[in-house]
Design a protein around this motif. Structure first.
Motif, PDB file in Angstrom:
ATOM      1  N   CYS A 263       0.852  -1.262  -0.125  1.00 24.38           N
ATOM      2  CA  CYS A 263       0.103   0.199   0.203  1.00 24.38           C
ATOM      3  C   CYS A 263       0.800   1.195   0.091  1.00 24.38           C
ATOM      4  O   CYS A 263       1.874   1.224   0.735  1.00 24.38           O
ATOM      5  CB  CYS A 263      -0.904   0.060   1.325  1.00 24.38           C
ATOM      6  N   PRO A 264       0.468   2.249  -0.607  1.00 25.77           N
ATOM      7  CA  PRO A 264       1.414   3.406  -0.704  1.00 25.77           C
ATOM      8  C   PRO A 264       1.029   4.260   0.489  1.00 25.77           C
ATOM      9  O   PRO A 264       0.039   5.123   0.175  1.00 25.77           O
ATOM     10  CB  PRO A 264       1.117   4.005  -2.144  1.00 25.77           C
ATOM     11  N   PHE A 265       1.580   3.958   1.502  1.00 26.51           N
ATOM     12  CA  PHE A 265       1.205   4.984   2.748  1.00 26.51           C
ATOM     13  C   PHE A 265       1.791   6.193   2.727  1.00 26.51           C
ATOM     14  O   PHE A 265       3.024   6.254   2.005  1.00 26.51           O
ATOM     15  CB  PHE A 265       1.555   3.903   3.961  1.00 26.51           C
ATOM     16  N   GLY A 266       1.339   7.046   3.588  1.00 30.07           N
ATOM     17  CA  GLY A 266       1.903   8.337   3.557  1.00 30.07           C
ATOM     18  C   GLY A 266       0.989   9.561   3.435  1.00 30.07           C
ATOM     19  O   GLY A 266      -0.402   9.203   3.190  1.00 30.07           O
ATOM     20  N   GLU A 267       1.391  10.769   2.850  1.00 24.56           N
ATOM     21  CA  GLU A 267       0.312  11.658   2.678  1.00 24.56           C
ATOM     22  C   GLU A 267      -0.388  11.483   1.144  1.00 24.56           C
ATOM     23  O   GLU A 267       0.168  11.097   0.315  1.00 24.56           O
ATOM     24  CB  GLU A 267       0.957  12.994   2.278  1.00 24.56           C
ATOM     25  N   VAL A 268      -1.662  11.774   1.082  1.00 23.34           N
ATOM     26  CA  VAL A 268      -2.403  11.640  -0.150  1.00 23.34           C
ATOM     27  C   VAL A 268      -2.404  12.735  -0.815  1.00 23.34           C
ATOM     28  O   VAL A 268      -3.081  14.051  -0.533  1.00 23.34           O
ATOM     29  CB  VAL A 268      -3.746  11.174   0.164  1.00 23.34           C
TER      30      VAL A 268
ATOM     31  N   GLY B   9      -5.815  -3.449   8.727  1.00 27.21           N
ATOM     32  CA  GLY B   9      -6.373  -2.167   9.162  1.00 27.21           C
ATOM     33  C   GLY B   9      -5.569  -0.989   8.636  1.00 27.21           C
ATOM     34  O   GLY B   9      -4.429  -1.052   8.407  1.00 27.21           O
ATOM     35  N   LEU B  10      -6.577   0.095   8.184  1.00 25.84           N
ATOM     36  CA  LEU B  10      -5.991   1.292   7.586  1.00 25.84           C
ATOM     37  C   LEU B  10      -6.407   2.515   8.698  1.00 25.84           C
ATOM     38  O   LEU B  10      -7.441   2.416   9.219  1.00 25.84           O
ATOM     39  CB  LEU B  10      -6.714   1.548   6.393  1.00 25.84           C
ATOM     40  N   GLU B  11      -5.415   3.377   8.804  1.00 26.46           N
ATOM     41  CA  GLU B  11      -5.427   4.622   9.572  1.00 26.46           C
ATOM     42  C   GLU B  11      -5.628   5.688   9.032  1.00 26.46           C
ATOM     43  O   GLU B  11      -4.763   6.089   8.335  1.00 26.46           O
ATOM     44  CB  GLU B  11      -4.662   4.568  10.862  1.00 26.46           C
ATOM     45  N   LEU B  12      -6.755   6.682   8.852  1.00 22.71           N
ATOM     46  CA  LEU B  12      -6.580   7.784   8.218  1.00 22.71           C
ATOM     47  C   LEU B  12      -6.621   8.992   9.339  1.00 22.71           C
ATOM     48  O   LEU B  12      -7.129   9.226  10.314  1.00 22.71           O
ATOM     49  CB  LEU B  12      -8.177   8.215   7.765  1.00 22.71           C
ATOM     50  N   ARG B  13      -5.452   9.720   9.061  1.00 16.27           N
ATOM     51  CA  ARG B  13      -4.928  10.941   9.934  1.00 16.27           C
ATOM     52  C   ARG B  13      -5.446  12.210   9.028  1.00 16.27           C
ATOM     53  O   ARG B  13      -5.159  12.606   8.081  1.00 16.27           O
ATOM     54  CB  ARG B  13      -3.386  10.922  10.066  1.00 16.27           C
ATOM     55  N   PHE B  14      -5.829  13.099   9.854  1.00 19.67           N
ATOM     56  CA  PHE B  14      -6.291  14.433   9.276  1.00 19.67           C
ATOM     57  C   PHE B  14      -5.301  15.580   9.930  1.00 19.67           C
ATOM     58  O   PHE B  14      -5.544  15.875  11.037  1.00 19.67           O
ATOM     59  CB  PHE B  14      -7.779  14.797   9.701  1.00 19.67           C
ATOM     60  N   SER B  15      -4.187  15.850   9.096  1.00 16.26           N
ATOM     61  CA  SER B  15      -3.177  16.568   9.566  1.00 16.26           C
ATOM     62  C   SER B  15      -3.538  18.180   9.709  1.00 16.26           C
ATOM     63  O   SER B  15      -3.019  18.669  10.563  1.00 16.26           O
ATOM     64  CB  SER B  15      -1.973  16.177   8.650  1.00 16.26           C
ATOM     65  N   THR B  16      -4.025  18.513   8.835  1.00 16.80           N
ATOM     66  CA  THR B  16      -4.162  20.131   8.803  1.00 16.80           C
ATOM     67  C   THR B  16      -5.189  20.587   9.565  1.00 16.80           C
ATOM     68  O   THR B  16      -5.152  21.548  10.201  1.00 16.80           O
ATOM     69  CB  THR B  16      -4.531  20.655   7.257  1.00 16.80           C
ATOM     70  N   SER B  17      -6.333  19.944   9.996  1.00 15.66           N
ATOM     71  CA  SER B  17      -7.483  20.426  10.779  1.00 15.66           C
ATOM     72  C   SER B  17      -8.097  19.143  11.476  1.00 15.66           C
ATOM     73  O   SER B  17      -8.380  18.169  10.352  1.00 15.66           O
ATOM     74  CB  SER B  17      -8.364  21.307  10.255  1.00 15.66           C
TER      75      SER B  17
ATOM     76  N   LYS C 235      -3.443  23.015  -2.333  1.00 21.81           N
ATOM     77  CA  LYS C 235      -2.657  22.120  -3.049  1.00 21.81           C
ATOM     78  C   LYS C 235      -2.513  20.975  -2.367  1.00 21.81           C
ATOM     79  O   LYS C 235      -1.746  19.993  -2.703  1.00 21.81           O
ATOM     80  CB  LYS C 235      -1.157  22.888  -3.315  1.00 21.81           C
ATOM     81  N   ALA C 236      -2.838  20.635  -1.101  1.00 22.14           N
ATOM     82  CA  ALA C 236      -2.608  19.617  -0.223  1.00 22.14           C
ATOM     83  C   ALA C 236      -3.811  19.064   0.110  1.00 22.14           C
ATOM     84  O   ALA C 236      -4.977  19.954   0.416  1.00 22.14           O
ATOM     85  CB  ALA C 236      -1.860  19.658   0.912  1.00 22.14           C
TER      86      ALA C 236
END
Length: 831
Positions: free
Chosen positions: A99-104, A131-139, A200-201
């Motif tokens: 899986c290509p993990f990291g920032e989308v 299991g997959l974990e989604l992180r919301f970094s900006t807010s 842009k992100a």
């Protein structure tokens, strides 16, 4: 996230100065990139002037660009964002490779795409044990419900997967508490951006995780005081069958958290039981299990978890399991450490509810206000305590004035023989008044056997009826209304400081003690109402009134502003002191009632005058102000009025000192003076005559034998002596003998009227005057003179005055404006 960069090329060919003034775009998607671009008409439908996508000089309404394809296009209008939307799909396969993990990343770049409302969709497929974990970094995110929208137009939608079925975890906006979402068996993410957003992100990142063995885990982080509203998966549709979903809450240790369920629906289970489980730090019974219908925990310090467990549903009628709840985090309050004991163990048929007043919340955070049970540890904005037990409670609230109490108690009499002569005080228990929460109302529901008993409400202080002319300005009042189903009979609002000594009600009644000011605690000694169970009577209500000599007494019919209910009869027994005169005044000249069936009457009967004044409220003008020298009754009986033609009647009574007539005094003085002068003149004349007789010579008498020498005697009025005749026996004149011709029936027979006569007092002897039937008039009744006994003897509730009731026999329709005793001579045979 280099693995997701497939070298997508979107070339802006430039601005062509075409007649329509549109830009030309080129989109090229490399092969095997797993991407696709789709442009379609937006919603709502196209406006009157259409816009098209131009490809090779041909007009289209949609455009699809797949991986390995290239498209060059422009638009036929100047503002295509008003007509079209764009979706960019990206499939990520974690099944056959890493899986290509990291920032989308956002691909293609938003700066290179047409300025349309656009949605980026990432569909990540993974094995069931991953299991997959989604992180919301900006807010951090805030969950919203159906029909809600985000202020900035930016929306995140997260869905999980159970086998081939997609399950919606939720829709979110920016600026919330949700920091991470953990899913199993793949995830589908959608980011919706408005056409003017230039970001842009994506603000999303994906991380690898071990199996979580449940549908998902939502993490919510509180940095300080605040609240979060969260929903079960697929809300408002049903939660997946026999699934488990968990929320993890991160709360600073110095703050307190409370959970409140806002919306709950349960399904039909055939195996297991739907429930919520809490893992609470410091609890010795983790996990703590609660039913969905139970009050939920509150005043929790630090982090905690909440899990929703479904069940095996009935295949034929599964039902719907759904949950919407709120978590409130705030500083602990001083009251949270104080425990109050509410002892309802000796009460029967009583409940006490402590609830939150209606708060007007703005955009700023408002701390919660909860009432908590000490055992089990549960907090809620609405808590009901029932009789038969002792309850320990505490409060988690920044301002206890945001809470109030309401209480209800039922006093029921099932056996009239047992209840007769009984009395019950209607007072708020002292231990309830000692709670630090304002009392809003305390209601007593008084129930008696039908047609067996009635009730009398006797206040500790005389009551005033609240009217427009004289409002109740006290800190509390009593609201009295009928408790009979489908009977809208509201007697009114009453407060201490008036002239009403008691209120008698015919049947089931509700009495509500209602507070208006916090100062009622200082005036609580003035509260006090006692209910007496008395013999049944026919009136719907009777008010006993002793007017105050210093002010007007305002009285009005029940159910004011809606009209007196049909076929309702109410009376006022108004006492007039011996040295006073009462003035009776009505507010209006006419009632305006229009009867559909029956007649609406008012009867005014003075105690000693033995005369009834009867008024037809539908036709006649109400009487002008009149003076009453003795105690009197006012009875009002309604018909079945036409809709919209009900009537209301208000009157007032004033007392003035009784004065002696000046004309009578003058006549008596003049007459007395004249009599005195006559007597003096007579004495003077006699004296002078006697002097003249003395000066004459001696008188010589000549005897005449034929003359009777005895002095003549006055003729007797009665030839027989008093002992020989019946002059000392007073005759009782029978009204039937004098007025019998008025009672003659058409067939020649006589109808004997029902006339009550005086007899020694033996309990309740009467009731207020009742209205006669149409075109009938009953003879005036005689009144007994005894004074009523005092409470607690129930006989005193009914006045010892007896009135004749209308005779069922038909009588002639005479002029009802003329009292019966004023008729002279025989009746007209034509009548």
């Amino acid at each position: 996230m280099a693995g997701l960069d497939f070298g997508v090329t979107v070339a802006l060919l430039g601005v062509l100065l075409l007649p329509r003034g549109a830009e030309v775009f080129e989109i090229t998607l490399p092969p095997k990139s797993g991407m696709g671009v789709f442009i379609k008409a937006g919603i709502p439908p196209l406006p009157a002037k259409p816009c098209h996508i131009i490809i090779s000089k041909r007009y289209h309404l949609t455009l699809t660009v797949k991986a390995g394809e290239r498209a060059v296009f422009d638009f036929s209008c100047q503002y295509p964002e008003r007509h079209f939307v764009m979706e960019i799909h990206k499939n990520v396969d974690c099944m056959s490779g890493p899986c290509p993990f990291g920032e989308v990343p956002l691909q293609p770049s938003t700066s290179s795409l047409p300025t349309l409302n656009r949605t980026f969709i990432w569909d990540v497929k993974a094995p069931k044990n991953i299991g997959l974990e989604l992180r919301f970094s900006t807010s951090h995110l805030r969950q919203i419900g159906p029909g809600e929208s985000c202020p900035d137009g930016v929306t995140y939608s997260i869905s999980g997967r159970i086998d081939a079925t997609e399950v919606r975890i939720g829709t979110f906006c920016n600026n919330g508490t949700v920091s991470r979402i953990k899913v199993q068996e793949g995830v589908k993410m959608a980011l919706h951006l408005p056409w003017f957003d230039k970001r842009k992100a994506s603000g999303l990142s994906i991380a690898n995780l071990t199996s979580i063995k449940r549908l998902c885990i939502v993490e919510s982080v509180f940095m300080g005081e605040g609240s979060a509203t969260l929903m079960s998966a697929n809300y408002p549709e049903g939660f997946p069958e026999d699934e488990l979903m968990t929320w993890q809450f991160v709360v600073p240790a110095h703050l307190r958290a409370s959970v409140s369920f806002l919306t709950v629906n349960v399904s039909n289970c055939v195996r297991k039981e739907e429930r919520v489980e809490y893992y609470i730090p410091g609890s010795t019974t983790n996990p703590e299990v609660f039913r969905l219908e139970d009050p939920q925990p509150g005043n929790m310090a630090g982090n905690f978890n909440l899990s929703l467990q479904g069940c095996d549903q009935d295949a034929q009628n599964p039902g719907i399991l759904r949950l919407q709840f709120q978590v409130l985090v705030q500083h602990p309050q001083n009251e949270s450490a104080t425990t109050y004991l509410v002892d309802l163990s000796n009460e029967q048929a009583m409940s006490l509810t402590i609830a939150l007043r209606s708060d007007k919340k703005g955009r700023r955070f408002v701390p919660g206000c909860f009432v908590c049970l000490v055992s089990p540890r549960t907090c809620s904005t609405n808590l009901t305590l029932t009789s038969g037990s002792k309850h320990k409670i505490s409060f988690l609230c920044d301002n206890l004035t945001r809470l109030w109490m309401t209480a209800e108690k039922t006093i029921s009499c099932t056996d009239h023989r047992y209840c007769y002569r009984k009395s019950y005080p209607l007072q708020v228990p002292e231990h309830i008044l000692q709670l630090p929460v304002d009392l809003h109302s305390f209601s007593w529901k008084l129930l008696v056997p039908k047609d067996k008993l009635s009730m009398a409400l006797v206040p500790a202080q005389k009551l005033q009826q609240s009217t427009n002319e004289k409002f109740c300005n006290t800190s509390f009042s009593y609201l009295v209304a009928s408790a009979v189903p489908d009977q809208d009979l509201y007697f009114g609002a009453f407060c201490p400081g008036g002239s009403i000594e008691q209120i008698q009600v015919k049947q089931n009644t509700s009495v509500t003690f209602r507070t208006f000011k916090p100062s009622f605690r200082q005036e609580v000694s003035r509260q006090g109402l006692t209910v007496f169970f008395i013999p049944y009577f026919r009136e719907d209500g009777i008010f006993t009134v002793t007017p105050d000599t210093k002010s007007k007494v305002y009285l009005r019919t029940p159910t004011w502003n809606w009209g007196l209910p049909p076929l309702t009869s109410v009376s006022w027994n108004i006492s007039v002191p011996k040295n006073q005169v009462a003035c009776l005044t009505f507010l209006k000249e006419r009632t305006g009632v229009v009867c559909q069936t029956g007649r609406a009457f008012m009867i005014i009967q003075e105690q000693r005058a033995h005369a009834e004044e009867i008024f037809n409220l539908e036709d006649e003008v109400l009487p002008k102000p009149s003076f009453r020298h003795h105690s009197f009754w006012v009875n009002i009986s309604n018909c079945s009025p036409v809709s919209g033609k009900q009537f209301e009647l208000q009157f007032w009574v004033t007392l003035t000192p009784r004065k002696t007539d000046l004309t009578v005094v003058l006549i008596a003085a003049v007459g007395g003076g004249a009599l005195l002068l006559s007597a003096i003149g007579f004495i003077i004349c006699c004296v002078r005559k006697k002097k003249k007789d003395v000066n004459k010579g001696p008188v010589v008498g000549i005897y005449n034998g034929n003359i009777n020498t005895q002095m003549p005697k006055p003729q007797k009025k009665f030839q027989k002596g008093r002992k020989d005749n019946d002059s000392h026996v007073y005759a009782v004149i029978d009204d039937t003998m004098v007025y019998g011709h008025l009672l003659q029936e058409p067939n020649g027979s006589f109808h004997q009227p029902e006339v009550d006569t005086y007899r020694p007092f033996q309990g309740p002897m009467g009731s207020p005057p009742s209205p006669p039937p149409t075109c009938s008039r009953a003879p005036t009744a005689k009144l007994a003179e005894e004074k009523p006994p005092t409470y607690p003897s129930p006989e005193s509730v009914s006045e010892p005055y007896t009135f004749s009731y209308p005779n069922n026999g038909e009588m002639g329709c005479g002029n009802t404006d003329i009292p019966l005793l004023d008729i002279q001579g025989p009746a007209d045979p034509g009548e």
